[in-house]
Structure formats: structure tokens, C-alpha cells
Design an enzyme around this catalytic site. Structure first.
Site, PDB file in Angstrom:
ATOM      1  N   GLY A 130       0.836  -1.198   0.000  1.00 19.25           N
ATOM      2  CA  GLY A 130       0.000   0.000   0.000  1.00 19.25           C
ATOM      3  C   GLY A 130       0.863   1.236   0.000  1.00 19.25           C
ATOM      4  O   GLY A 130       2.097   1.148  -0.057  1.00 19.25           O
ATOM      5  N   CYS A 131       0.218   2.391   0.049  1.00 18.70           N
ATOM      6  CA  CYS A 131       0.943   3.657  -0.009  1.00 18.70           C
ATOM      7  C   CYS A 131       0.101   4.699   0.709  1.00 18.70           C
ATOM      8  O   CYS A 131      -1.111   4.746   0.524  1.00 18.70           O
ATOM      9  CB  CYS A 131       1.136   4.046  -1.477  1.00 18.70           C
ATOM     10  SG  CYS A 131       1.933   5.642  -1.715  1.00 18.70           S
ATOM     11  N   HIS A 163       9.846   1.009  -3.433  1.00 18.48           N
ATOM     12  CA  HIS A 163       8.605   1.790  -3.444  1.00 18.48           C
ATOM     13  C   HIS A 163       8.913   3.285  -3.292  1.00 18.48           C
ATOM     14  O   HIS A 163       8.420   4.115  -4.054  1.00 18.48           O
ATOM     15  CB  HIS A 163       7.692   1.286  -2.315  1.00 18.48           C
ATOM     16  CG  HIS A 163       6.423   2.056  -2.148  1.00 18.48           C
ATOM     17  ND1 HIS A 163       5.179   1.491  -2.363  1.00 18.48           N
ATOM     18  CD2 HIS A 163       6.183   3.341  -1.797  1.00 18.48           C
ATOM     19  CE1 HIS A 163       4.240   2.400  -2.159  1.00 18.48           C
ATOM     20  NE2 HIS A 163       4.819   3.536  -1.803  1.00 18.48           N
ATOM     21  N   GLU A 164       9.757   3.613  -2.317  1.00 18.14           N
ATOM     22  CA  GLU A 164      10.062   5.031  -2.059  1.00 18.14           C
ATOM     23  C   GLU A 164      10.878   5.631  -3.204  1.00 18.14           C
ATOM     24  O   GLU A 164      10.671   6.777  -3.592  1.00 18.14           O
ATOM     25  CB  GLU A 164      10.798   5.193  -0.725  1.00 18.14           C
ATOM     26  CG  GLU A 164      10.025   4.730   0.503  1.00 18.14           C
ATOM     27  CD  GLU A 164       8.605   5.255   0.572  1.00 18.14           C
ATOM     28  OE1 GLU A 164       8.338   6.392   0.123  1.00 18.14           O
ATOM     29  OE2 GLU A 164       7.722   4.522   1.063  1.00 18.14           O
TER      30      GLU A 164
HETATM   31 CO    CO Z   1       4.116   5.417  -1.297  1.00 16.89          CO
END
Ligand code: CO
Length: 216
Positions: free
Chosen positions: A132-133, A175-176
Site C-alpha cells: 500500500g501507499c 517503493h520510495e
Molecule cells: Co508510497
């Protein structure tokens, strides 16, 4: 497609500061914000110790803690600088059933700042898990990520630093890193796995549930 509903925003209307916020924010911007789609700018190394850059680092730390996240990038607080922070505490990991934490390869990562990071894939094998984010609040999906990566960049003191991450921490770093290039997990996800985290709650509450965009 359903009718567009106006966003209920009682609290913001009551707030005297409405419309006056400027980045770095103390909240996380949401998908659709054009800043999440920009390729962020490198930070001049001699500016890392400047008040401006240190302020962004401090805000990243604050927002990371406030949201209880494992990673946060500067574009997510409205700043298109190539910086992100990550951490995974023993307490956060202990909130996950031990067998799941083990299978996903979760391990403790101390609070780490990366400025102008470069990523090198160490193991090209991909691992697929739900992800998720904070900028796609309330949703998650399966995302394939490389098993092992090496991240090289500068820390908050302007010192060069290299770290190798495996499995879950490698997923956080990838992700980052993507955020700095204007990419979101929704670009990489297995589309049919996109899930609203509260879909069951929607049924239990007959639809009377809201997704909070600020944990406070
Ligand atoms: Co994110």
C-alpha cells in the site's frame, strides 16, 4: 461510473488555516496530485545541511511517525526533492503475525535518510506481495518487487552512504525510490488485486465508513 460526490470536508471549513498550508506539509498528498507524477530534482550536496533541506528531512520524519509508516518520500509531502526516509521498527513488525513477518522477510531497519539515492538491483528475482501507499489511502494491491537491492546516496549530514536491503526492506526502498521518479505502486500492480482495505467494514456498517486522510 457513479455520480461524483462532493468531498465532505467539515473540519477543513472550520479551520482558520484552510488554504494557507504550504509544503513541506504535515499531511500526505494523494494520488492525482501532480507532484506525485513529477521526476523530482536532485539536492545539491552542499545544500544538504541548509535550513531548507533540513526542514524537509524533519517534516519527513514527523509525517512518517504520525502516519506510522515504514517509508515516506519528499514528493508525498509536496516537495519535489530526491529524498526519502524509511524505517521498520520491532514494534511495527510485532504487529504482524510472526509467520507472515518471516515469510515476507521483514527485519528491523533503523530510521534512515536517503538523499539523491541510486538503486542497483542485486537479485533480479521478483517477489509478489500486497503493498500500500500513504498516497493511495485505503487501498492495496499485489506488486512484484526485486528481492535484493543496493541503495547509495547521501545521509542527512551530507555523508555518502550505501545500504543493501533484502526482501521487505528492499520492497520499501524500491517503493520510495519510485516516488522520486513520479511512479506509484498502481503503475506496477497486478490490476485485478486492487483491494479496498475496508471493503468488509463497508458491508458491516452499510456503507457508513470513511477513509481518514490524516491519522490525527
Ligand atoms: Co508510497
Amino acid at each position: 461510473m457513479g455520480a461524483m460526490r462532493k468531498v465532505l470536508n467539515w473540519y477543513a471549513r472550520l479551520s482558520p488555516s484552510r488554504g494557507k498550508t504550504s509544503p513541506p506539509y504535515e499531511h500526505v498528498v494523494q494520488i492525482g496530485d501532480p507532484r506525485l507524477r513529477k521526476v523530482s530534482d536532485p539536492v545539491p550536496v552542499d545544500k544538504i545541511k541548509s535550513e531548507e533541506v533540513q526542514k524537509v528531512i524533519n517534516k519527513l520524519r514527523l509525517v512518517l511517525h504520525k502516519y506510522g509508516s515504514v517509508g515516506m518520500s519528499a514528493p508525498q509531502i509536496g516537495v519535489n526533492m530526491r529524498m526519502f526516509v524509511m524505517r521498520h521498527t520491532a514494534k511495527q513488525i510485532s504487529a504482524v503475525p510472526p509467520e507472515i513477518a518471516k515469510s515476507k522477510g521483514m527485519s528491523v531497519v533503523p530510521f534512515t535518510v536517503f538523499i539523491n539515492p541510486k538503486i542497483k538491483v542485486v537479485d533480479y528475482q521478483k517477489v509478489i506481495y500486497m503493498e500500500g501507499c500513504e498516497s493511495v489511502q485505503g487501498y492495496s494491491a499485489e506488486v512484484p518487487r526485486y528481492r535484493e537491492v543496493e541503495v547509495t546516496g547521501y545521509d542527512e549530514n551530507g555523508e555518502s552512504a550505501t545500504r543493501v536491503f533484502k526482501l521487505w526492506p528492499a520492497r520499501i526502498a524500491q517503493h520510495e525510490m519510485d516516488h522520486l521518479d513520479g511512479k506509484m505502486f498502481t503503475d506496477l500492480m497486478e490490476r485485478r488485486t486492487l483491494t479496498c482495505a475496508c471493503w468488509e467494514e463497508v458491508n458491516l456498517s452499510k456503507g457508513k465508513v470513511v477513509i481518514p486522510f490524516n491519522p490525527e
